[in-house]
Design a protein around this motif. Structure first.
Motif, PDB file in Angstrom:
ATOM      1  N   ASP A 191      -9.028  13.451  -0.592  1.00 35.92           N
ATOM      2  CA  ASP A 191      -7.611  13.782  -0.460  1.00 35.92           C
ATOM      3  C   ASP A 191      -7.110  13.600   0.968  1.00 35.92           C
ATOM      4  O   ASP A 191      -5.959  13.251   1.189  1.00 35.92           O
ATOM      5  CB  ASP A 191      -7.365  15.230  -0.905  1.00 35.92           C
ATOM      6  CG  ASP A 191      -7.504  15.388  -2.407  1.00 35.92           C
ATOM      7  OD1 ASP A 191      -7.326  14.373  -3.103  1.00 35.92           O
ATOM      8  OD2 ASP A 191      -7.805  16.492  -2.863  1.00 35.92           O
ATOM      9  N   SER A 192      -7.981  13.871   1.959  1.00 35.29           N
ATOM     10  CA  SER A 192      -7.566  13.747   3.350  1.00 35.29           C
ATOM     11  C   SER A 192      -7.610  12.306   3.844  1.00 35.29           C
ATOM     12  O   SER A 192      -6.774  11.891   4.637  1.00 35.29           O
ATOM     13  CB  SER A 192      -8.452  14.621   4.242  1.00 35.29           C
ATOM     14  OG  SER A 192      -8.185  15.986   4.025  1.00 35.29           O
ATOM     15  N   PHE A 193      -8.584  11.528   3.407  1.00 35.64           N
ATOM     16  CA  PHE A 193      -8.785  10.184   3.937  1.00 35.64           C
ATOM     17  C   PHE A 193      -8.462   9.077   2.935  1.00 35.64           C
ATOM     18  O   PHE A 193      -8.515   7.902   3.275  1.00 35.64           O
ATOM     19  CB  PHE A 193     -10.231  10.026   4.416  1.00 35.64           C
ATOM     20  CG  PHE A 193     -10.566  10.908   5.577  1.00 35.64           C
ATOM     21  CD1 PHE A 193     -10.348  10.491   6.876  1.00 35.64           C
ATOM     22  CD2 PHE A 193     -11.093  12.180   5.377  1.00 35.64           C
ATOM     23  CE1 PHE A 193     -10.654  11.308   7.956  1.00 35.64           C
ATOM     24  CE2 PHE A 193     -11.400  13.007   6.450  1.00 35.64           C
ATOM     25  CZ  PHE A 193     -11.170  12.570   7.736  1.00 35.64           C
ATOM     26  N   GLY A 194      -8.127   9.476   1.699  1.00 36.06           N
ATOM     27  CA  GLY A 194      -7.841   8.467   0.679  1.00 36.06           C
ATOM     28  C   GLY A 194      -6.657   7.594   1.021  1.00 36.06           C
ATOM     29  O   GLY A 194      -6.646   6.409   0.708  1.00 36.06           O
ATOM     30  N   GLY A 195      -5.629   8.176   1.672  1.00 37.91           N
ATOM     31  CA  GLY A 195      -4.472   7.374   2.050  1.00 37.91           C
ATOM     32  C   GLY A 195      -4.830   6.256   3.002  1.00 37.91           C
ATOM     33  O   GLY A 195      -4.342   5.136   2.889  1.00 37.91           O
ATOM     34  N   PHE A 196      -5.704   6.550   3.953  1.00 36.48           N
ATOM     35  CA  PHE A 196      -6.163   5.521   4.899  1.00 36.48           C
ATOM     36  C   PHE A 196      -6.939   4.442   4.159  1.00 36.48           C
ATOM     37  O   PHE A 196      -6.708   3.242   4.358  1.00 36.48           O
ATOM     38  CB  PHE A 196      -7.042   6.171   5.970  1.00 36.48           C
ATOM     39  CG  PHE A 196      -7.686   5.181   6.911  1.00 36.48           C
ATOM     40  CD1 PHE A 196      -7.046   4.787   8.069  1.00 36.48           C
ATOM     41  CD2 PHE A 196      -8.934   4.638   6.623  1.00 36.48           C
ATOM     42  CE1 PHE A 196      -7.631   3.874   8.938  1.00 36.48           C
ATOM     43  CE2 PHE A 196      -9.529   3.732   7.476  1.00 36.48           C
ATOM     44  CZ  PHE A 196      -8.875   3.351   8.639  1.00 36.48           C
ATOM     45  N   LEU A 197      -7.861   4.856   3.291  1.00 35.93           N
ATOM     46  CA  LEU A 197      -8.685   3.895   2.566  1.00 35.93           C
ATOM     47  C   LEU A 197      -7.841   3.052   1.612  1.00 35.93           C
ATOM     48  O   LEU A 197      -8.075   1.857   1.453  1.00 35.93           O
ATOM     49  CB  LEU A 197      -9.773   4.638   1.789  1.00 35.93           C
ATOM     50  CG  LEU A 197     -10.803   5.390   2.641  1.00 35.93           C
ATOM     51  CD1 LEU A 197     -11.645   6.303   1.775  1.00 35.93           C
ATOM     52  CD2 LEU A 197     -11.688   4.415   3.404  1.00 35.93           C
ATOM     53  N   TRP A 198      -6.861   3.678   0.989  1.00 36.65           N
ATOM     54  CA  TRP A 198      -5.995   2.970   0.039  1.00 36.65           C
ATOM     55  C   TRP A 198      -5.275   1.819   0.722  1.00 36.65           C
ATOM     56  O   TRP A 198      -5.090   0.749   0.133  1.00 36.65           O
ATOM     57  CB  TRP A 198      -4.987   3.974  -0.534  1.00 36.65           C
ATOM     58  CG  TRP A 198      -4.163   3.466  -1.666  1.00 36.65           C
ATOM     59  CD1 TRP A 198      -4.472   3.510  -2.998  1.00 36.65           C
ATOM     60  CD2 TRP A 198      -2.870   2.858  -1.583  1.00 36.65           C
ATOM     61  NE1 TRP A 198      -3.462   2.977  -3.740  1.00 36.65           N
ATOM     62  CE2 TRP A 198      -2.454   2.563  -2.896  1.00 36.65           C
ATOM     63  CE3 TRP A 198      -2.015   2.543  -0.530  1.00 36.65           C
ATOM     64  CZ2 TRP A 198      -1.237   1.966  -3.184  1.00 36.65           C
ATOM     65  CZ3 TRP A 198      -0.799   1.946  -0.811  1.00 36.65           C
ATOM     66  CH2 TRP A 198      -0.423   1.669  -2.126  1.00 36.65           C
ATOM     67  N   ARG A 199      -4.888   2.025   1.975  1.00 32.83           N
ATOM     68  CA  ARG A 199      -4.086   1.027   2.679  1.00 32.83           C
ATOM     69  C   ARG A 199      -4.896   0.066   3.542  1.00 32.83           C
ATOM     70  O   ARG A 199      -4.489  -1.066   3.759  1.00 32.83           O
ATOM     71  CB  ARG A 199      -3.045   1.726   3.559  1.00 32.83           C
ATOM     72  CG  ARG A 199      -1.960   2.436   2.789  1.00 32.83           C
ATOM     73  CD  ARG A 199      -1.062   3.235   3.718  1.00 32.83           C
ATOM     74  NE  ARG A 199       0.071   3.817   3.006  1.00 32.83           N
ATOM     75  CZ  ARG A 199       0.018   4.970   2.363  1.00 32.83           C
ATOM     76  NH1 ARG A 199      -1.114   5.663   2.361  1.00 32.83           N
ATOM     77  NH2 ARG A 199       1.068   5.437   1.730  1.00 32.83           N
ATOM     78  N   HIS A 200      -6.015   0.509   4.052  1.00 33.82           N
ATOM     79  CA  HIS A 200      -6.644  -0.253   5.135  1.00 33.82           C
ATOM     80  C   HIS A 200      -8.107  -0.612   4.900  1.00 33.82           C
ATOM     81  O   HIS A 200      -8.790  -1.032   5.835  1.00 33.82           O
ATOM     82  CB  HIS A 200      -6.516   0.529   6.443  1.00 33.82           C
ATOM     83  CG  HIS A 200      -5.122   0.954   6.754  1.00 33.82           C
ATOM     84  ND1 HIS A 200      -4.116   0.041   6.979  1.00 33.82           N
ATOM     85  CD2 HIS A 200      -4.545   2.179   6.826  1.00 33.82           C
ATOM     86  CE1 HIS A 200      -2.979   0.695   7.210  1.00 33.82           C
ATOM     87  NE2 HIS A 200      -3.213   1.976   7.118  1.00 33.82           N
ATOM     88  N   ALA A 201      -8.593  -0.462   3.680  1.00 33.47           N
ATOM     89  CA  ALA A 201      -9.961  -0.879   3.354  1.00 33.47           C
ATOM     90  C   ALA A 201      -9.943  -1.633   2.033  1.00 33.47           C
ATOM     91  O   ALA A 201      -9.094  -1.387   1.167  1.00 33.47           O
ATOM     92  CB  ALA A 201     -10.881   0.333   3.260  1.00 33.47           C
ATOM     93  N   THR A 202     -10.864  -2.565   1.879  1.00 30.02           N
ATOM     94  CA  THR A 202     -10.955  -3.311   0.628  1.00 30.02           C
ATOM     95  C   THR A 202     -11.435  -2.400  -0.493  1.00 30.02           C
ATOM     96  O   THR A 202     -12.062  -1.363  -0.259  1.00 30.02           O
ATOM     97  CB  THR A 202     -11.935  -4.494   0.759  1.00 30.02           C
ATOM     98  OG1 THR A 202     -13.206  -3.995   1.178  1.00 30.02           O
ATOM     99  CG2 THR A 202     -11.431  -5.505   1.764  1.00 30.02           C
ATOM    100  N   GLU A 203     -11.162  -2.812  -1.699  1.00 32.66           N
ATOM    101  CA  GLU A 203     -11.602  -2.047  -2.860  1.00 32.66           C
ATOM    102  C   GLU A 203     -13.123  -2.110  -2.973  1.00 32.66           C
ATOM    103  O   GLU A 203     -13.742  -3.160  -2.774  1.00 32.66           O
ATOM    104  CB  GLU A 203     -10.960  -2.613  -4.124  1.00 32.66           C
ATOM    105  CG  GLU A 203     -11.378  -1.902  -5.393  1.00 32.66           C
ATOM    106  CD  GLU A 203     -10.784  -2.539  -6.636  1.00 32.66           C
ATOM    107  OE1 GLU A 203     -11.106  -2.084  -7.742  1.00 32.66           O
ATOM    108  OE2 GLU A 203     -10.012  -3.509  -6.474  1.00 32.66           O
ATOM    109  N   ASP A 204     -13.733  -0.989  -3.280  1.00 35.33           N
ATOM    110  CA  ASP A 204     -15.187  -0.924  -3.483  1.00 35.33           C
ATOM    111  C   ASP A 204     -15.486  -1.205  -4.949  1.00 35.33           C
ATOM    112  O   ASP A 204     -15.460  -0.304  -5.786  1.00 35.33           O
ATOM    113  CB  ASP A 204     -15.710   0.451  -3.073  1.00 35.33           C
ATOM    114  CG  ASP A 204     -17.208   0.588  -3.289  1.00 35.33           C
ATOM    115  OD1 ASP A 204     -17.880  -0.465  -3.399  1.00 35.33           O
ATOM    116  OD2 ASP A 204     -17.700   1.723  -3.381  1.00 35.33           O
ATOM    117  N   ARG A 205     -15.777  -2.449  -5.274  1.00 37.50           N
ATOM    118  CA  ARG A 205     -16.022  -2.833  -6.665  1.00 37.50           C
ATOM    119  C   ARG A 205     -17.442  -2.511  -7.113  1.00 37.50           C
ATOM    120  O   ARG A 205     -17.710  -2.438  -8.317  1.00 37.50           O
ATOM    121  CB  ARG A 205     -15.745  -4.329  -6.853  1.00 37.50           C
ATOM    122  CG  ARG A 205     -14.286  -4.722  -6.598  1.00 37.50           C
ATOM    123  CD  ARG A 205     -14.071  -6.199  -6.810  1.00 37.50           C
ATOM    124  NE  ARG A 205     -12.694  -6.580  -6.561  1.00 37.50           N
ATOM    125  CZ  ARG A 205     -11.719  -6.511  -7.455  1.00 37.50           C
ATOM    126  NH1 ARG A 205     -12.005  -6.076  -8.684  1.00 37.50           N
ATOM    127  NH2 ARG A 205     -10.483  -6.874  -7.156  1.00 37.50           N
TER     128      ARG A 205
END
Length: 312
Positions: A191-205
């Motif tokens: 919840d705290s870092f998901g926004g950063f990951l959603w915008r600035h990291a590739t999807e973990d397939r």
């Protein structure tokens, strides 16, 4: 020795001809290509004091700065190239105006156009592989006043880095502002870092990505990510006396660009300027919500991601 004298001694001597050659190579690294028909052959012509390139196939005329970050500029190329070099030191518009002999408004516009090129480059380079994250709050250390709104004084940000699988060191870093509504550095979860990951990291397939949430410092001293964060804060305080929220992200992206490039920042920035179109002064001063984001789909795999988060 003053900062201005030191920087003047370090700056190379640019000539107009050298600048034109370098910008030509940055704009057309594989040789001239007509923007209209794709033709490879051209004539050099001079019209009203402007040096133009006319396509041999369709007679379309284009200039050296058209389609670049320098488009429409009235500032000589030599001064632009001096600014490109000095951007590698993280220079303020006040000092830049003094060094290259332009007005403060022109220096501010040049600096922010270069930062825009960096942001467009950053947008297309999401973090990949295993990651490290640290969250903290940025506050303008010098310019704070009791009357300032809280948004000016307390800006949550996440420092993230992809990890080199062989050395275990930081491969590429980003510092991004995040929503104060969702971020809580005391809650180390998605919840705290998901926004950063959603915008600035590739999807973990694969579901095998390891995400380690670290602190800026610990028992063994300042962590690698903590050093990046503290370096950014120190630079903003030392050079600008702190930055308000409107353009804060552009300055953070500039700092990370220098960290990531490591060596020849001038060459890398020149390449960006030759490939990225310009932005106008009205667009820069208008309050913007931010550049387009890269979607991270980890929300649909939250349980899988949570098992791979390591708190340290």
């Amino acid at each position: 020795m003053s900062d201005s004298n030191r920087l003047c001694e370090q700056a190379p001597a640019f000539s107009e001809e050298d600048c034109e050659i370098a910008l030509f190579r940055a704009k057309w690294p594989d040789g001239f290509r007509c923007p209209r028909c794709g033709g490879l052959d051209f004539y050099r012509i001079v019209s009203r004091g402007r040096r133009l390139f006319e396509c041999s196939s369709c007679s379309h005329q284009t200039s050296l700065t058209a389609g670049t970050i320098l488009q429409g500029t009235g500032t000589p190329l030599v001064k632009w190239f001096q600014a490109l070099f000095l951007m590698g030191t993280g220079i303020s518009a006040v000092l830049l105006a003094e060094l290259i002999q332009v007005t403060y408004k022109t220096a501010w516009l040049i600096n922010h156009k270069l930062r825009f090129a960096i942001q467009m480059h950053d947008e297309g380079r999401p973090l990949t592989g295993d990651l490290q994250l640290v969250g903290d709050f940025y506050a303008r250390p010098v310019t704070n006043r009791p009357s300032d709104p809280l948004a000016y004084r307390d800006e949550p940000a996440v420092v993230g880095a992809s990890i080199d699988p062989e050395s275990g060191e930081l491969a590429e870093v980003k510092i991004k502002r995040v929503s104060a509504k969702t971020f809580n550095r005391r809650t180390f979860d998605v919840d705290s870092f998901g926004g950063f990951l959603w915008r600035h990291a590739t999807e973990d397939r694969t579901g095998e990505r390891r995400i380690e949430i670290v602190k800026a410092s610990g028992r063994e001293g300042v962590t690698a990510l903590g050093a990046v964060w503290r370096g950014a804060i120190a630079w903003l305080a030392r050079t600008f006396g702190g930055i308000g929220p409107k353009h804060l992200q552009a300055y953070l992206d500039e700092y990370c660009f220098r960290v990531n490039v490591r060596t020849d920042g001038f060459k890398a920035l020149l390449s960006l300027c030759g490939r990225i179109g310009t932005i106008t002064q009205p667009e820069l001063v208008r309050k913007r919500s931010g550049i387009r984001s890269i979607r991270w789909t980890g929300r649909t795999n939250e349980a899988k991601l949570s098992r791979n988060i390591c708190i340290s």
